[in-house]
Design a protein around this motif. Structure first.
Motif, PDB file in Angstrom:
ATOM      1  N   LYS A  61       0.713  -1.158   0.015  1.00 24.38           N
ATOM      2  CA  LYS A  61       0.005  -0.002  -0.089  1.00 24.38           C
ATOM      3  C   LYS A  61       0.953   1.334   0.135  1.00 24.38           C
ATOM      4  O   LYS A  61       0.414   2.218  -0.703  1.00 24.38           O
ATOM      5  CB  LYS A  61      -0.838  -0.101   1.285  1.00 24.38           C
ATOM      6  N   VAL A  62       2.099   1.182   0.799  1.00 14.96           N
ATOM      7  CA  VAL A  62       2.832   2.391   0.918  1.00 14.96           C
ATOM      8  C   VAL A  62       3.599   2.479  -0.564  1.00 14.96           C
ATOM      9  O   VAL A  62       3.777   3.550  -1.061  1.00 14.96           O
ATOM     10  CB  VAL A  62       3.832   1.987   2.010  1.00 14.96           C
ATOM     11  N   ALA A  63       3.940   1.457  -0.913  1.00 12.11           N
ATOM     12  CA  ALA A  63       4.775   1.359  -2.305  1.00 12.11           C
ATOM     13  C   ALA A  63       3.736   2.166  -3.174  1.00 12.11           C
ATOM     14  O   ALA A  63       4.500   2.852  -4.273  1.00 12.11           O
ATOM     15  CB  ALA A  63       5.134   0.070  -2.495  1.00 12.11           C
ATOM     16  N   ARG A  64       2.377   1.830  -3.376  1.00  8.97           N
ATOM     17  CA  ARG A  64       1.844   2.857  -4.447  1.00  8.97           C
ATOM     18  C   ARG A  64       1.778   4.259  -3.985  1.00  8.97           C
ATOM     19  O   ARG A  64       1.267   4.691  -5.104  1.00  8.97           O
ATOM     20  CB  ARG A  64       0.220   2.079  -4.296  1.00  8.97           C
ATOM     21  N   THR A  65       2.052   4.724  -2.892  1.00  6.25           N
ATOM     22  CA  THR A  65       2.068   6.143  -3.016  1.00  6.25           C
ATOM     23  C   THR A  65       3.614   6.724  -3.096  1.00  6.25           C
ATOM     24  O   THR A  65       3.870   7.700  -2.988  1.00  6.25           O
ATOM     25  CB  THR A  65       1.804   6.522  -1.349  1.00  6.25           C
ATOM     26  N   ILE A  66       4.509   5.819  -3.364  1.00  5.81           N
ATOM     27  CA  ILE A  66       6.054   6.531  -3.748  1.00  5.81           C
ATOM     28  C   ILE A  66       5.835   7.234  -4.907  1.00  5.81           C
ATOM     29  O   ILE A  66       5.514   6.650  -6.003  1.00  5.81           O
ATOM     30  CB  ILE A  66       6.903   5.308  -4.035  1.00  5.81           C
ATOM     31  N   PRO A  67       6.232   8.477  -4.973  1.00  8.74           N
ATOM     32  CA  PRO A  67       6.040   9.246  -6.040  1.00  8.74           C
ATOM     33  C   PRO A  67       7.240   8.888  -7.043  1.00  8.74           C
ATOM     34  O   PRO A  67       8.287   8.483  -6.727  1.00  8.74           O
ATOM     35  CB  PRO A  67       6.327  10.820  -5.584  1.00  8.74           C
ATOM     36  N   THR A  68       7.191   9.316  -8.509  1.00 11.25           N
ATOM     37  CA  THR A  68       7.897   9.361  -9.522  1.00 11.25           C
ATOM     38  C   THR A  68       9.121  10.616  -9.306  1.00 11.25           C
ATOM     39  O   THR A  68       8.841  11.625  -8.425  1.00 11.25           O
ATOM     40  CB  THR A  68       7.625   9.445 -10.943  1.00 11.25           C
ATOM     41  N   LEU A  69      10.052  10.690  -9.855  1.00 16.30           N
ATOM     42  CA  LEU A  69      11.095  11.718  -9.719  1.00 16.30           C
ATOM     43  C   LEU A  69      10.557  12.983 -10.314  1.00 16.30           C
ATOM     44  O   LEU A  69      10.622  14.078  -9.855  1.00 16.30           O
ATOM     45  CB  LEU A  69      12.446  11.451 -10.183  1.00 16.30           C
ATOM     46  N   ASN A  70       9.615  12.721 -11.419  1.00 13.13           N
ATOM     47  CA  ASN A  70       8.957  13.932 -11.856  1.00 13.13           C
ATOM     48  C   ASN A  70       8.210  14.556 -11.006  1.00 13.13           C
ATOM     49  O   ASN A  70       8.086  16.019 -10.950  1.00 13.13           O
ATOM     50  CB  ASN A  70       8.155  13.541 -13.090  1.00 13.13           C
ATOM     51  N   GLU A  71       7.112  13.852 -10.299  1.00 11.28           N
ATOM     52  CA  GLU A  71       6.556  14.365  -9.037  1.00 11.28           C
ATOM     53  C   GLU A  71       7.235  15.181  -8.147  1.00 11.28           C
ATOM     54  O   GLU A  71       6.902  16.142  -7.633  1.00 11.28           O
ATOM     55  CB  GLU A  71       5.571  13.237  -8.560  1.00 11.28           C
ATOM     56  N   LEU A  72       8.360  14.386  -7.703  1.00 13.04           N
ATOM     57  CA  LEU A  72       9.163  15.106  -6.661  1.00 13.04           C
ATOM     58  C   LEU A  72       9.881  16.306  -7.204  1.00 13.04           C
ATOM     59  O   LEU A  72       9.802  17.433  -6.401  1.00 13.04           O
ATOM     60  CB  LEU A  72      10.298  14.034  -6.117  1.00 13.04           C
ATOM     61  N   ALA A  73      10.198  16.369  -8.434  1.00 12.09           N
ATOM     62  CA  ALA A  73      10.827  17.689  -8.867  1.00 12.09           C
ATOM     63  C   ALA A  73       9.666  18.807  -9.016  1.00 12.09           C
ATOM     64  O   ALA A  73      10.063  19.922  -8.667  1.00 12.09           O
ATOM     65  CB  ALA A  73      11.344  17.168 -10.296  1.00 12.09           C
ATOM     66  N   ALA A  74       8.507  18.746  -9.181  1.00  9.44           N
ATOM     67  CA  ALA A  74       7.431  19.611  -9.117  1.00  9.44           C
ATOM     68  C   ALA A  74       7.519  20.279  -7.618  1.00  9.44           C
ATOM     69  O   ALA A  74       7.266  21.353  -7.695  1.00  9.44           O
ATOM     70  CB  ALA A  74       6.192  19.056  -9.464  1.00  9.44           C
TER      71      ALA A  74
END
Length: 354
Positions: A61-74
């Motif tokens: 469940k937690v793994a599904r919430t891990i963002p991509t680097l694109n999302e972190l960059a924003a």
């Protein structure tokens, strides 16, 4: 267990009790995709994690919430706009280099060996080591912030322990008097009518390019001959003494728009985002194509040293906290060095040559 649906589809799953005694069910995989033996092996692996107190269902469940680097960059760029003066450089490096390669990966998919191999490959492809180091710094800083923010997947920074390679880019370049004259003529003839004032003030004050481009008239006291830079590279304000020549240049600058900025873009009245094109044309016209804008700061420091001032004085003018930093700029003209050694040879009053 295997769950069989009315349509014939089958799914392998594992039922187990979590650390609180509640029954959980975890999907292993579709029977059409994996064999019974593979499903059984995975179920045994998951049961092993359960036996040491882990909860695979919650982990997934937690793994599904891990963002991509694109999302972190924003998120990072929103933070950087309010916290970092060079956020525009970070944005450009992310957009053009880091995100095209790693942007779609989730944070827990970033692998140290892949990143290091990519960075090394960029140097081999012709990018400057200093530039590649900057990419490494940005990515590592983003991951450190993500960990502070509690972002899932950022528990481990893939660049921890990876030292930056020495860029070996300390090119010492100073303008000679003849080159300075040619450059003056070139900037005087530039279509960018602010360029001649910008180059003159960079040479006369030794300030950094961005400090001057963002400078405002209310920060300059012409009577006291001082320019207060509210936020320097060190993050602290500093005061730049203004020579009579610098005062003369400032007084000759035409006021445009609302008159807020000292050397604004005449088209917008706002600071230039870049002056590279006009600068590049001028330096080529002056036959000094290797001279960078920052070399004007080098030349200002060199002129101060060659006029007899100590490194302590030069450091104060340039805004260095330590004279060790100033030593890089402290180029001494060969004529000054010859005068020094000749003066030293005369101290003893002894002539060694026949």
């Amino acid at each position: 267990m295997i769950e069989v649906r009315p349509n014939g589809g089958m799914t392998y799953a594992l039922r187990y009790k979590d650390e609180y005694g509640r029954q959980r069910q975890l999907k292993i995989g579709n029977a059409a995709d994996i064999t019974f033996a593979e499903a059984r092996k995975e179920a045994q692996r998951v049961k092993g994690r359960v036996s040491v107190g882990k909860n695979p269902a919650e982990e997934r469940k937690v793994a599904r919430t891990i963002p991509t680097l694109n999302e972190l960059a924003a998120r990072y760029l929103e933070f950087a706009k309010a916290d970092k003066k060079s956020h525009d450089i970070d944005e450009r490096y992310l957009r053009l280099h880091l995100l095209p390669r790693f942007g779609k990966l989730h944070l827990n998919q970033l692998r140290q060996e892949e990143i290091v191999e990519w960075l090394n490959g960029k140097v081999k492809a012709g990018y400057a080591q200093a530039t590649v180091n900057r990419w490494q710094v940005i990515l590592s800083h983003m991951m450190r912030l993500a960990k502070q923010w509690g972002v899932p997947g950022a528990e481990t920074n893939p660049l921890t322990g990876i030292r930056q390679k020495d860029p070996n880019n300390r090119v010492e370049r100073y303008l000679s008097p003849a080159e300075t004259q040619r450059l003056k003529q070139a900037v005087d003839e530039s279509p960018n009518r602010m360029l001649k004032y910008i180059v003159a003030l960079l040479l006369l004050t030794g300030c950094r390019k961005r400090e001057l481009l963002d400078a405002k008239w209310d920060e300059v006291d012409l009577d006291r001959k001082v320019w207060r830079i509210p936020t320097s590279k060190t993050g602290k304000p500093r005061h730049v003494p203004l020579s009579d020549d610098a005062i003369g240049v400032l007084r000759s600058i035409p006021r445009i728009a609302d008159g807020t900025y000292i050397v604004p873009n005449p088209m917008t009245g706002k600071p230039f985002r870049s002056i590279f094109n006009s600068w590049n044309s001028a330096r080529r016209a002056a036959r000094v194509p290797d001279v960078r804008i920052h070399d004007l700061r080098h030349s200002a420091a060199s002129n101060l040293v060659n006029s007899g001032h100590s490194l302590y004085v030069v450091a104060k003018v340039l805004g260095h906290a330590q004279t060790r930093t100033t030593e890089r700029y402290a180029h001494l003209d060969n004529g000054v060095l010859l005068n020094a050694v000749n003066a030293a040879a005369q101290i003893t009053g002894t002539t060694w040559a026949d």
